[in-house]
Design a protein around this motif. Structure first.
Motif, PDB file in Angstrom:
ATOM      1  N   VAL A 121     -46.976  43.578  13.595  1.00 55.68           N
ATOM      2  CA  VAL A 121     -48.394  43.951  13.727  1.00 55.68           C
ATOM      3  C   VAL A 121     -48.972  43.336  14.996  1.00 55.68           C
ATOM      4  CG1 VAL A 121     -50.681  43.743  12.679  1.00 55.68           C
ATOM      5  CG2 VAL A 121     -48.679  44.202  11.246  1.00 55.68           C
ATOM      6  N   PHE A 122     -48.715  42.073  15.200  1.00 54.21           N
ATOM      7  CA  PHE A 122     -49.279  41.365  16.350  1.00 54.21           C
ATOM      8  C   PHE A 122     -48.568  41.772  17.642  1.00 54.21           C
ATOM      9  CE2 PHE A 122     -49.447  38.190  12.727  1.00 54.21           C
ATOM     10  CZ  PHE A 122     -50.669  38.667  12.279  1.00 54.21           C
ATOM     11  N   GLU A 123     -47.302  42.065  17.528  1.00 55.58           N
ATOM     12  CA  GLU A 123     -46.558  42.538  18.687  1.00 55.58           C
ATOM     13  C   GLU A 123     -47.108  43.874  19.159  1.00 55.58           C
ATOM     14  OE1 GLU A 123     -41.855  42.457  19.751  1.00 55.58           O
ATOM     15  OE2 GLU A 123     -42.415  43.617  17.957  1.00 55.58           O
ATOM     16  N   MET A 151     -50.159  44.930  18.675  1.00 56.89           N
ATOM     17  CA  MET A 151     -51.490  44.691  19.242  1.00 56.89           C
ATOM     18  C   MET A 151     -51.380  44.306  20.707  1.00 56.89           C
ATOM     19  SD  MET A 151     -54.743  44.667  18.838  1.00 56.89           S
ATOM     20  CE  MET A 151     -56.263  43.927  19.453  1.00 56.89           C
ATOM     21  N   ARG A 152     -50.431  43.454  21.015  1.00 61.59           N
ATOM     22  CA  ARG A 152     -50.254  43.065  22.416  1.00 61.59           C
ATOM     23  C   ARG A 152     -49.785  44.240  23.260  1.00 61.59           C
ATOM     24  NH1 ARG A 152     -51.561  38.309  23.667  1.00 61.59           N
ATOM     25  NH2 ARG A 152     -51.352  36.453  22.332  1.00 61.59           N
ATOM     26  N   ALA A 153     -48.933  45.064  22.695  1.00 59.91           N
ATOM     27  CA  ALA A 153     -48.450  46.230  23.440  1.00 59.91           C
ATOM     28  C   ALA A 153     -49.584  47.212  23.713  1.00 59.91           C
ATOM     29  CB  ALA A 153     -47.329  46.913  22.654  1.00 59.91           C
ATOM     30  N   GLN A 154     -50.444  47.420  22.720  1.00 55.76           N
ATOM     31  CA  GLN A 154     -51.582  48.334  22.894  1.00 55.76           C
ATOM     32  C   GLN A 154     -52.552  47.814  23.957  1.00 55.76           C
ATOM     33  OE1 GLN A 154     -52.195  51.315  21.515  1.00 55.76           O
ATOM     34  NE2 GLN A 154     -50.261  51.315  20.377  1.00 55.76           N
ATOM     35  N   LEU A 155     -52.792  46.527  23.954  1.00 54.60           N
ATOM     36  CA  LEU A 155     -53.678  45.944  24.969  1.00 54.60           C
ATOM     37  C   LEU A 155     -53.073  46.101  26.365  1.00 54.60           C
ATOM     38  CD1 LEU A 155     -54.693  42.639  23.114  1.00 54.60           C
ATOM     39  CD2 LEU A 155     -56.247  44.527  23.678  1.00 54.60           C
ATOM     40  N   ALA A 193     -52.331  48.811  15.716  1.00 57.78           N
ATOM     41  CA  ALA A 193     -51.471  47.693  15.299  1.00 57.78           C
ATOM     42  C   ALA A 193     -51.323  47.633  13.784  1.00 57.78           C
ATOM     43  CB  ALA A 193     -52.047  46.378  15.828  1.00 57.78           C
ATOM     44  N   LEU A 194     -52.385  47.927  13.054  1.00 57.16           N
ATOM     45  CA  LEU A 194     -52.341  47.844  11.597  1.00 57.16           C
ATOM     46  C   LEU A 194     -51.374  48.859  10.984  1.00 57.16           C
ATOM     47  CD1 LEU A 194     -56.068  47.228  10.577  1.00 57.16           C
ATOM     48  CD2 LEU A 194     -54.148  45.631  10.414  1.00 57.16           C
ATOM     49  N   GLU A 195     -51.049  49.878  11.724  1.00 59.27           N
ATOM     50  CA  GLU A 195     -50.092  50.861  11.213  1.00 59.27           C
ATOM     51  C   GLU A 195     -48.688  50.271  11.084  1.00 59.27           C
ATOM     52  OE1 GLU A 195     -50.244  54.276  13.673  1.00 59.27           O
ATOM     53  OE2 GLU A 195     -52.354  54.744  13.205  1.00 59.27           O
ATOM     54  N   ARG A 196     -48.460  49.095  11.654  1.00 59.38           N
ATOM     55  CA  ARG A 196     -47.156  48.434  11.575  1.00 59.38           C
ATOM     56  C   ARG A 196     -47.090  47.444  10.412  1.00 59.38           C
ATOM     57  NH1 ARG A 196     -44.204  48.240  16.288  1.00 59.38           N
ATOM     58  NH2 ARG A 196     -42.584  47.430  14.880  1.00 59.38           N
ATOM     59  N   ARG A 197     -48.082  47.451   9.541  1.00 57.71           N
ATOM     60  CA  ARG A 197     -48.060  46.527   8.407  1.00 57.71           C
ATOM     61  C   ARG A 197     -46.858  46.834   7.502  1.00 57.71           C
ATOM     62  NH1 ARG A 197     -53.550  47.139   5.363  1.00 57.71           N
ATOM     63  NH2 ARG A 197     -53.270  49.261   6.162  1.00 57.71           N
ATOM     64  N   PRO A 198     -46.147  45.804   7.045  1.00 52.31           N
ATOM     65  CA  PRO A 198     -44.990  46.020   6.164  1.00 52.31           C
ATOM     66  C   PRO A 198     -45.453  46.377   4.753  1.00 52.31           C
ATOM     67  CG  PRO A 198     -45.356  43.682   6.461  1.00 52.31           C
ATOM     68  CD  PRO A 198     -46.307  44.371   7.388  1.00 52.31           C
ATOM     69  N   ALA A 199     -44.802  47.325   4.170  1.00 46.20           N
ATOM     70  CA  ALA A 199     -45.165  47.725   2.809  1.00 46.20           C
ATOM     71  C   ALA A 199     -44.734  46.692   1.786  1.00 46.20           C
ATOM     72  CB  ALA A 199     -44.521  49.081   2.490  1.00 46.20           C
ATOM     73  N   SER A 200     -43.797  45.836   2.160  1.00 45.16           N
ATOM     74  CA  SER A 200     -43.254  44.858   1.200  1.00 45.16           C
ATOM     75  C   SER A 200     -44.198  43.692   0.936  1.00 45.16           C
ATOM     76  CB  SER A 200     -41.923  44.311   1.722  1.00 45.16           C
ATOM     77  OG  SER A 200     -42.102  43.699   2.990  1.00 45.16           O
ATOM     78  N   ILE A 201     -45.236  43.525   1.791  1.00 46.82           N
ATOM     79  CA  ILE A 201     -46.159  42.393   1.640  1.00 46.82           C
ATOM     80  C   ILE A 201     -47.555  42.937   1.353  1.00 46.82           C
ATOM     81  CG2 ILE A 201     -47.173  40.376   2.762  1.00 46.82           C
ATOM     82  CD1 ILE A 201     -44.691  40.116   4.425  1.00 46.82           C
ATOM     83  N   ASP A 202     -48.123  42.530   0.215  1.00 41.38           N
ATOM     84  CA  ASP A 202     -49.438  43.011  -0.192  1.00 41.38           C
ATOM     85  C   ASP A 202     -50.514  42.033   0.276  1.00 41.38           C
ATOM     86  OD1 ASP A 202     -51.508  44.385  -1.316  1.00 41.38           O
ATOM     87  OD2 ASP A 202     -51.166  43.608  -3.354  1.00 41.38           O
ATOM     88  N   LEU A 203     -50.967  42.219   1.511  1.00 39.71           N
ATOM     89  CA  LEU A 203     -52.032  41.385   2.083  1.00 39.71           C
ATOM     90  C   LEU A 203     -53.147  42.291   2.604  1.00 39.71           C
ATOM     91  CD1 LEU A 203     -49.894  38.778   4.074  1.00 39.71           C
ATOM     92  CD2 LEU A 203     -51.210  38.354   1.982  1.00 39.71           C
ATOM     93  N   PRO A 204     -54.415  41.889   2.438  1.00 40.94           N
ATOM     94  CA  PRO A 204     -55.519  42.731   2.906  1.00 40.94           C
ATOM     95  C   PRO A 204     -55.593  42.770   4.434  1.00 40.94           C
ATOM     96  CG  PRO A 204     -56.348  40.619   2.147  1.00 40.94           C
ATOM     97  CD  PRO A 204     -54.889  40.648   1.798  1.00 40.94           C
ATOM     98  N   GLU A 205     -56.304  43.756   4.946  1.00 40.84           N
ATOM     99  CA  GLU A 205     -56.476  43.870   6.394  1.00 40.84           C
ATOM    100  C   GLU A 205     -57.137  42.632   6.981  1.00 40.84           C
ATOM    101  OE1 GLU A 205     -58.459  47.393   7.579  1.00 40.84           O
ATOM    102  OE2 GLU A 205     -57.076  48.759   6.539  1.00 40.84           O
ATOM    103  N   SER A 206     -58.076  42.054   6.216  1.00 34.02           N
ATOM    104  CA  SER A 206     -58.787  40.878   6.716  1.00 34.02           C
ATOM    105  C   SER A 206     -57.840  39.710   6.979  1.00 34.02           C
ATOM    106  CB  SER A 206     -59.875  40.453   5.725  1.00 34.02           C
ATOM    107  OG  SER A 206     -59.312  40.132   4.459  1.00 34.02           O
ATOM    108  N   PHE A 207     -56.744  39.626   6.210  1.00 34.41           N
ATOM    109  CA  PHE A 207     -55.795  38.542   6.437  1.00 34.41           C
ATOM    110  C   PHE A 207     -55.137  38.699   7.802  1.00 34.41           C
ATOM    111  CE2 PHE A 207     -51.367  37.280   6.647  1.00 34.41           C
ATOM    112  CZ  PHE A 207     -51.462  35.919   6.408  1.00 34.41           C
ATOM    113  N   TYR A 208     -54.713  39.912   8.133  1.00 36.45           N
ATOM    114  CA  TYR A 208     -54.069  40.141   9.425  1.00 36.45           C
ATOM    115  C   TYR A 208     -55.021  39.820  10.577  1.00 36.45           C
ATOM    116  CZ  TYR A 208     -50.160  42.435   7.049  1.00 36.45           C
ATOM    117  OH  TYR A 208     -49.065  42.697   6.259  1.00 36.45           O
ATOM    118  N   ARG A 209     -56.275  40.199  10.419  1.00 38.67           N
ATOM    119  CA  ARG A 209     -57.248  39.951  11.490  1.00 38.67           C
ATOM    120  C   ARG A 209     -57.467  38.439  11.674  1.00 38.67           C
ATOM    121  NH1 ARG A 209     -60.425  43.691  14.214  1.00 38.67           N
ATOM    122  NH2 ARG A 209     -61.697  42.610  15.741  1.00 38.67           N
ATOM    123  N   SER A 210     -57.620  37.722  10.583  1.00 37.08           N
ATOM    124  CA  SER A 210     -57.839  36.284  10.702  1.00 37.08           C
ATOM    125  C   SER A 210     -56.581  35.568  11.206  1.00 37.08           C
ATOM    126  CB  SER A 210     -58.298  35.688   9.367  1.00 37.08           C
ATOM    127  OG  SER A 210     -57.320  35.880   8.353  1.00 37.08           O
TER     128      SER A 210
END
Length: 821
Positions: free
Chosen positions: A520-522, A524-528, A463-480
């Motif tokens: 990213v979250f979409e 994750m749901r697809a992978q599950l 899922a993290l491979e779908r992170r947008p390059a235009s937004i600079d946020l750490p991995e921990s932000f996506y997880r939380s």
């Protein structure tokens, strides 16, 4: 409770053994006929018409005191067997010769053997067993204890006699300055400090004023107290003390006390409920509150409830000190199993909660060691014993962790009969959910976050491979964001996500940013879905919907949940669906939800209000306040981690930081900051060996536990302790602790949740190890939440100790390492 004179005794009272001896001593006759012992209520075949039938035995109303069970637990071999046989037969009505035993009160004694004497006292039709031991110990006990009915309260009381030095305690409270505490600045929460500094200061001043006056007042009055000490309980009138149950002959002694140390030294001098009530006064509780909780009004309420739930139980018997035997089966169960007082005795406040006819969800809170789990266990047994309990009715007893569920299952088997235990299903909530999903979810399984390489984490990596390059946020932000917004709100589409509330999130997001990160979250749901997996949140939602549709009245008549503070919102909603909602019945019955927990011990999730999950408490909330596990010194150290910062009350408000009392005292916790790991382990080994070889009160290694933050720490310290000649037994998450296994226990801070040891070593308190640092890139709310979880782990670990507590570190000490003043 009314009293009569001593039960009538006759010289003809004999046991079967003495009857045989008399028969042997009788003159021999030329012709004899061997007599057969007739059964109760029947005559022999050769009985003549004018002969009177044998008198049937009449069961006695037998009461066991805490002292007699404690003393009998120390019996071994033949004396233990004799005592068990005696109690069973004595309750059935068999007579034994009794002799008067003078002492502080007038007692009777029954000599069962040269090594075993039983002390008892008769009150009307009640026979109270008070002591069992050799003749000397029985005489000593009778000389040093009074057992009388209080004329003011009608309660039966046992306490030390008014003899010089008889009640002096061997345990002297440790000076408050010697009790180590976590430095307040080490647990400061910056945001809350800015918002609440004035309130905290005002609250502290108010507490000080309520307890012993302000600091300045104490200083001003110090000189006068040195010359004329003020009575400790001057605020109470003699009538107040009588209402609390103070015996008349102890009034002068109480009035002579001028310090808390003197009062503590005489703790056994007073009946336990009186000591408890006065302890609350010393801790700052208002006079009116103490009288309300321990005075006549409270006694009337308790007796009315007992009359409803146990009409055959005499009034005036404190259930925390006396137990009325209801049947031979119950008596045999008490005598045959190891003494565990929680199985037999309940504090009146606990018994009230257990036996009250609750018609709706109940919430029970309390600090560590206040007996929350004991209350939950007894409540389960109470429910399955109800007269209207039907064969189809079941209780679900659940908790958050697997290891605690295993421990609870063992304890329920100790407390309940086999038939009762079969009516109670004990399983942790995740195991119950996994089974339900397997049986009803069309081949899907529940996936949990875990170690790298686990199915859940593989899905997240993709899922993290779908992170947008235009937004600079750490991995921990996506997880939380996934765990705190997407999952709790069951966002299945971008539309759901756009509408989901994000209260409490530190990073603000525009609608466009939400659109950009949703893939990213979409994913994750697809992978599950590709792996036929469900998250815990989605599984709970699925189970709730299925149950509400197929079983609108729930699957269980009652659900009891321990450690409820760690349940996620969706778990709470699931519990609401699982339990019968008695408010929807025309005629309410006992059942529904019984929720037990302590927000100070929340070590997994964020706070949640029950009402937001469909659970309406509405006046059915109780708080346990007496700590039975730890000494007051240990309690102070454990609670010091909450010196700053608020704790929720599980209903959207703030829980009290204080309000608990420990009635025992002991040594102050010890702290050691070593220069090296080897030096720290040497210190732990030396202390453990000293406890094991203490000439006065040695501890078994199985009664001690070394607690560490992580599993890798546990393995490291285990090896070091084995190298120092100490046998070690590691507590695993998948199995309950077997007390028969030898060895010093080792465990993580999470694993010791719900356990108790006489001595606890909280080791490895190094900076960067405990507390663990927050995840990299975590925002301010996430860091604050992480800090609160680490505080809870400190509190949980320290509060596992009942007698001795040790802290140690090597290298740079943790900011959580307590220090004495």
């Amino acid at each position: 409770m009314t009293t009569n004179d001593e039960e009538t005794k006759t010289a003809e009272e004999t046991t079967p053994e003495t009857a045989t001896e008399k028969a042997k001593a009788a003159p021999k006759r030329t012709r004899t006929t061997k007599a057969k012992t007739p059964k109760a209520g029947k005559t022999t075949k050769k009985a003549k018409e004018g002969d009177a039938p044998a008198t049937p035995l009449k069961e006695r109303h037998l009461v066991l005191s805490r002292e007699v069970l404690t003393a009998s637990a120390r019996l071994t071999g033949k004396p233990k067997q004799i005592f068990s046989q005696f109690v069973m037969r004595f309750r059935r009505g068999v007579e034994y010769p009794r002799l008067t035993l003078p002492g502080a009160s007038v007692y009777e004694r029954i000599v069962l053997s040269p090594d075993l004497t039983v002390v008892l006292k008769v009150f009307g039709d009640l026979v109270v067993l008070l002591w069992a031991g050799d003749e000397a110990s029985a005489a000593n006990w009778a000389d040093s204890h009074r057992c009388e009915v209080n004329p003011h309260t009608g309660d039966l009381q046992v306490y030390y006699a008014n003899l010089p030095g008889a009640a002096a305690s061997t345990v002297v409270p440790a000076p408050d300055a010697s009790v180590p505490r976590v430095a307040p600045e080490a647990v400061e929460e910056p945001v809350e400090k800015v918002q609440h500094t004035d309130a905290e200061t005002d609250g502290k001043a108010s507490t000080d004023d309520g307890r012993a006056g302000s600091t300045s007042e104490a200083g001003e009055s110090k000189a006068s107290k040195e010359t004329v000490p003020a009575p400790l309980f001057a605020s109470l009138t003699d009538a107040d003390l009588m209402e609390l149950g103070l015996p008349d002959e102890l009034l002068a002694d109480l009035r002579s006390l001028t310090s808390a140390e003197e009062f503590e030294a005489c703790r056994t001098h007073f009946p336990q409920p009186v000591f408890e009530a006065l302890t609350w006064l010393l801790q700052g509780e208002a006079r009116e509150s103490v009288l309300e909780a321990y005075g006549e009004a409270a006694r009337r309420t308790r007796r009315a409830e007992f009359a409803r739930t146990a009409p055959d139980t005499p009034t005036g018997l404190d259930p925390s000190h006396f137990h009325v035997v209801a049947s031979d089966e119950e008596l045999r169960d008490i005598l045959d199993r190891p003494l565990e007082e929680w199985r037999v005795f309940l504090h009146p406040s606990q018994r009230e909660i257990v036996e009250k006819a609750w018609y709706g969800p109940v919430r029970v809170t309390g600090g560590a060691g206040t007996g929350k789990t004991v209350v939950a266990l007894h409540r389960a047994r109470h429910l399955v014993r109800l007269p209207d309990w039907k064969p189809k009715d079941k209780v679900l007893f659940t908790t958050f962790t697997k290891n605690l569920a295993l421990d609870l299952a063992v304890q329920l088997k100790t407390l309940c009969s086999k038939i009762e235990a079969n009516r109670i299903q004990v399983v942790n909530i995740d195991a119950w959910l996994a089974t339900f999903v397997r049986q009803n979810g069309g081949g899907r399984e529940v996936a949990y976050p875990g170690a790298p390489g686990s199915p859940y984490e593989l899905c997240w990596e993709a899922a993290l491979e779908r992170r947008p390059a235009s937004i600079d946020l750490p991995e921990s932000f996506y997880r939380s964001e996934w765990e705190e917004v997407v999952l709790p709100n069951h966002c299945m589409s971008s539309r759901d996500y756009f509408q989901a509330p994000r209260a409490g999130r530190g990073q603000a997001l525009s609608r466009a940013q939400r659109r950009d990160i949703w893939p990213v979250f979409e994913e994750m749901r697809a992978q599950l879905q590709l792996r036929d997996l469900m998250t815990v949140e989605d599984a709970c939602d699925f189970a709730e919907r299925v149950i509400r549709e197929a079983h609108p009245s729930g699957l269980y008549r009652a659900v009891i949940a321990d450690e409820i503070q760690d349940f996620k919102p969706d778990m709470l909603k699931l519990l609401r669906a699982l339990a019968l909602d008695v408010s929807k019945l025309e005629t309410p019955i006992e059942g529904d939800l019984f929720l037990v927990g302590d927000p100070h011990q929340r070590i997994y999730v964020k706070p949640v209000a029950f009402s937001s999950c469909g659970i309406q408490i509405r006046g059915r909330s109780k708080k346990l306040r007496v700590n039975y596990r730890t000494t007051d010194e240990i309690r102070k150290t454990a609670e010091s981690v909450y010196a700053r910062g608020a704790v929720d009350d599980m209903e959207g408000g703030t829980a009290e930081k204080t309000g608990y009392a420990s009635l025992r005292h002991g040594a102050a916790p010890e702290v050691f900051a070593a220069d090296s790991f080897d030096a720290e382990c040497d210190w732990i080994a030396d202390r453990a060996k000293a406890l094991a070889h203490d000439p006065k009160a040695p501890l078994d290694y199985s009664e001690m536990c070394v607690v560490l933050r992580t599993r890798s720490d546990v393995a490291r310290y285990e090896e070091a302790l084995r190298n120092r000649g100490i046998q070690v037994c590691s507590l695993k998450a998948e199995s309950a602790d077997d007390p028969e296994l030898p060895g010093l226990r080792t465990a993580t801070m999470h694993r010791v949740k719900g356990l108790e040891f006489k001595a606890v070593f909280v080791a490895g308190m190094n900076e960067g190890v405990f507390p663990l640092p927050a995840p990299k890139g975590a925002d301010a709310p996430a860091r604050r939440h992480h800090e609160r979880l680490e505080k809870a782990l400190f509190y949980v670990s320290a509060s596992r100790a009942s007698q001795r507590l040790f802290f140690s570190a090597s290298g740079k000490p943790s900011r959580f390492l307590p220090k004495a003043k």
